[in-house]
Design a protein around this motif. Structure first.
Motif, short mmCIF file in Angstrom:
data_model
loop_
_atom_site.label_atom_id
_atom_site.label_comp_id
_atom_site.label_asym_id
_atom_site.label_seq_id
_atom_site.Cartn_x
_atom_site.Cartn_y
_atom_site.Cartn_z
N THR A 183 2.93 -7.81 6.27
CA THR A 183 3.31 -8.76 5.24
C THR A 183 3.26 -10.19 5.78
OG1 THR A 183 5.13 -9.45 3.79
CG2 THR A 183 5.73 -8.39 5.83
N LEU A 184 2.97 -11.12 4.91
CA LEU A 184 2.88 -12.52 5.32
C LEU A 184 4.24 -13.19 5.44
CD1 LEU A 184 -0.03 -11.81 4.40
CD2 LEU A 184 -0.24 -14.14 3.57
N CYS A 185 5.30 -12.50 5.03
CA CYS A 185 6.64 -13.08 5.03
C CYS A 185 7.63 -12.02 5.50
CB CYS A 185 6.99 -13.55 3.63
SG CYS A 185 6.98 -12.18 2.45
N VAL A 204 -20.55 1.16 8.21
CA VAL A 204 -21.95 0.91 7.85
C VAL A 204 -22.07 -0.43 7.13
CG1 VAL A 204 -23.96 1.73 6.56
CG2 VAL A 204 -22.46 3.37 7.74
N THR A 205 -21.20 -0.65 6.16
CA THR A 205 -21.27 -1.88 5.37
C THR A 205 -20.22 -2.91 5.78
OG1 THR A 205 -19.70 -1.00 3.74
CG2 THR A 205 -22.05 -0.52 3.40
N TRP A 206 -19.19 -2.47 6.53
CA TRP A 206 -18.05 -3.30 6.93
C TRP A 206 -17.26 -3.80 5.73
CZ3 TRP A 206 -16.94 -1.93 11.48
CH2 TRP A 206 -17.97 -1.61 12.39
N LYS A 207 -17.33 -3.04 4.64
CA LYS A 207 -16.51 -3.34 3.47
C LYS A 207 -15.14 -2.68 3.62
CE LYS A 207 -19.76 -5.61 1.30
NZ LYS A 207 -19.65 -7.08 1.10
N ARG A 208 -14.10 -3.38 3.13
CA ARG A 208 -12.73 -2.88 3.24
C ARG A 208 -12.21 -2.36 1.91
NH1 ARG A 208 -12.20 -8.08 5.38
NH2 ARG A 208 -10.71 -8.68 3.75
N THR A 209 -11.40 -1.31 1.99
CA THR A 209 -10.64 -0.83 0.85
C THR A 209 -9.22 -0.57 1.30
OG1 THR A 209 -11.29 1.47 1.28
CG2 THR A 209 -12.64 0.22 -0.29
N ILE A 210 -8.27 -0.65 0.39
CA ILE A 210 -6.88 -0.38 0.73
C ILE A 210 -6.67 1.12 0.80
CG2 ILE A 210 -4.47 -0.61 -0.01
CD1 ILE A 210 -5.25 -3.30 -1.23
N PHE A 211 -6.25 1.61 1.95
CA PHE A 211 -6.01 3.05 2.15
C PHE A 211 -4.59 3.43 1.75
CE2 PHE A 211 -4.99 6.81 4.71
CZ PHE A 211 -6.08 7.63 4.43
N ALA A 212 -3.61 2.63 2.15
CA ALA A 212 -2.20 2.87 1.81
C ALA A 212 -1.50 1.52 1.71
CB ALA A 212 -1.52 3.74 2.86
N SER A 213 -0.48 1.44 0.87
CA SER A 213 0.20 0.16 0.62
C SER A 213 1.71 0.32 0.78
CB SER A 213 -0.15 -0.34 -0.78
OG SER A 213 0.25 0.61 -1.77
N GLY A 214 2.44 -0.79 0.59
CA GLY A 214 3.89 -0.75 0.72
C GLY A 214 4.36 -0.56 2.14
N LEU A 215 3.56 -1.03 3.12
CA LEU A 215 3.87 -0.91 4.54
C LEU A 215 4.14 -2.30 5.09
CD1 LEU A 215 1.01 1.61 5.28
CD2 LEU A 215 3.45 2.14 5.42
N ARG A 216 5.40 -2.60 5.41
CA ARG A 216 5.78 -3.97 5.72
C ARG A 216 5.05 -4.52 6.95
NH1 ARG A 216 9.51 -6.43 9.03
NH2 ARG A 216 10.20 -8.49 8.32
N LYS A 256 -1.38 6.26 -1.25
CA LYS A 256 0.07 6.29 -1.43
C LYS A 256 0.70 4.93 -1.14
CE LYS A 256 0.12 10.66 -2.47
NZ LYS A 256 0.46 11.10 -3.86
N ASN A 257 1.87 4.73 -1.77
CA ASN A 257 2.65 3.52 -1.57
C ASN A 257 3.96 3.90 -0.87
OD1 ASN A 257 4.86 1.53 -2.39
ND2 ASN A 257 3.06 0.45 -3.12
N TYR A 258 4.36 3.11 0.13
CA TYR A 258 5.51 3.48 0.96
C TYR A 258 6.74 2.60 0.71
CZ TYR A 258 2.44 6.84 2.91
OH TYR A 258 1.60 7.93 3.02
N GLY A 259 6.75 1.90 -0.42
CA GLY A 259 7.99 1.33 -0.92
C GLY A 259 8.21 -0.15 -0.76
N TYR A 260 7.72 -0.74 0.34
CA TYR A 260 7.98 -2.16 0.57
C TYR A 260 7.33 -2.99 -0.54
CZ TYR A 260 7.83 -6.81 2.52
OH TYR A 260 7.97 -8.16 2.68
#
Length: 393
Positions: A183-185, A204-216, A256-260
């Motif tokens: 997190t930025l804060c 291969v492409t160096w493209k990013r996707t969000i794998f999991a979120s809510g991780l502080r 999945k989202n982990y709450g933060y």
């Protein structure tokens, strides 16, 4: 003994409105709670060789200094031929350490990357070395002597550093690259979706996707050597008292989202926060994942790695607790072993202790690397020491 005193205690009282509280965290059951938040830096002691005798490891193991005078070493990468790369965020460079006479001490130390401001994350794959700082990912080819060449910038648009710039990364069993973005804060709803997440990068492409979120701020993560499941240790928030929220170990699953920032641990809702616009925390938290194990707040986990297959503790993990700066009584400043049974964490026990005594400390564990033979390397970014912990033969 030469020492630098940086002990500072600043009580900050905050009145926090709760509609519901968690008594198991020591918060009394009433609508308004007053929490005293303390900034408390243990006194730093400069390292002396005899301090190694103060360290404790499990029976049958021994600890020694593998290198010293390293400045502020952070993340480690142990290579198949026995060398170690170390990132130094503050210096903006990378060191290569070699043990030329196989005596357990790295006697050849050289800088192989310079002028990479804030470099922190490091990993290798297919003869290539990867480094990242808060927003940039680089790739290098490795010469036979371990030096690097043919630098390539793969992308430089990760979220700005904010309060948590210490990106870490590794390749998973699926061949994809994973990067943890904190997190930025301290405690806010991010505007950038990649903040407070684990991203997956297509090599291969160096493209990013969000794998999991809510991780502080999940600096430490690794794959279990038998189950291949991904586990990560997340840093809880600050300024909410001595004992909440806890540090947490999570089983990381895609999507999945982990709450933060609305919940911690096993879906414990943070009642200190206002509800998000147009919704409520309770409803949002229903669809988040609970943690699998919780630990004392403010111990500040950094390095996390499993013992590889074929080692005595295979399937167990090590966590480096960097140590508190914001608790009335300091905690952390040690390494713990997390015991796993049937692929799940069941207990935690001390593995390397002795850095902290009362209100003084002479080390802050940061990076961890475990060799194929089970030898453990721990970096101390407070006194510039690399420790080696191995079984006694």
């Amino acid at each position: 003994m030469n020492s630098k005193t940086i002990l500072k205690t600043i009580p900050v009282v905050a009145v926090l409105a709760f509609s519901q509280v968690t008594a198991q965290r020591g918060i009394p059951p009433k609508d308004v709670v007053t929490i005293t938040h303390t900034t408390n830096y243990p006194e730093h002691l400069d390292f002396l060789p005899e301090m190694v005798n103060l360290l404790k490891v499990p029976e049958g193991w021994t600890v020694s200094v593998a290198a010293s005078g390293l400045g502020k070493p952070r993340m480690l990468y142990y290579t198949p031929n026995g060398n170690i790369y170390i990132t130094r965020r503050d210096a903006g460079d990378v060191l290569l350490l070699k043990d030329t006479n196989n005596d357990g001490v790295f006697d050849d130390i050289k800088t192989v990357v310079a002028e990479f401001k804030g470099v922190h994350g490091i990993t290798m794959k297919d003869g290539l070395l990867y480094l990242c700082n808060n927003n940039e990912l680089r790739q290098y080819r490795i010469n036979a002597d371990g030096t690097l060449w043919d630098k390539k910038m793969l992308f430089n648009d990760m979220p700005s550093a904010g309060q948590h710039p210490n990106r870490t990364m590794d390749f998973g069993p699926d061949g994809k690259l994973y990067i943890s973005i904190g997190t930025l804060c301290n405690d806010c709803k991010e505007s950038d979706r990649e903040a407070a997440s684990l991203v997956q990068v297509n090599p291969v492409t160096w493209k990013r996707t969000i794998f999991a979120s809510g991780l502080r701020n999940m600096i430490g993560f690794d794959w279990h050597p038998q189950t291949k499941e991904l586990w990560g240790i997340d840093n809880g928030g600050d300024a909410k008292g001595d004992d909440w929220p806890p540090e947490e170990l999570n089983l990381i699953k895609e999507g999945k989202n982990y709450g933060y920032p609305f919940a911690y641990a096993k879906k414990e809702i943070d009642r200190t926060r206002e509800d998000p616009a147009g919704d409520s925390k309770d409803k949002l938290v229903e669809n988040t994942e609970p943690s699998m194990m919780e630990f004392q707040a403010h111990m500040a986990p950094i390095g996390y790695q499993f013992f590889p297959s074929g080692t005595p503790f295979s399937g167990d993990a090590l966590i480096n607790w960097h140590g508190s700066w914001n608790r009335s009584k300091p905690v952390g400043f040690k390494v713990q072993r997390i015991k796993f049974s049937n692929g799940k964490p069941v207990a935690a026990e001390d593995f390397l202790t002795g850095f902290l005594k009362g209100k003084t400390r002479f080390g802050r564990p940061a990076g961890v690397a475990i060799a194929a033979n089970g030898t453990v390397y721990i970096s101390d970014d407070a006194n510039g020491v690399l420790y080696s912990i191995k079984q006694i033969k």
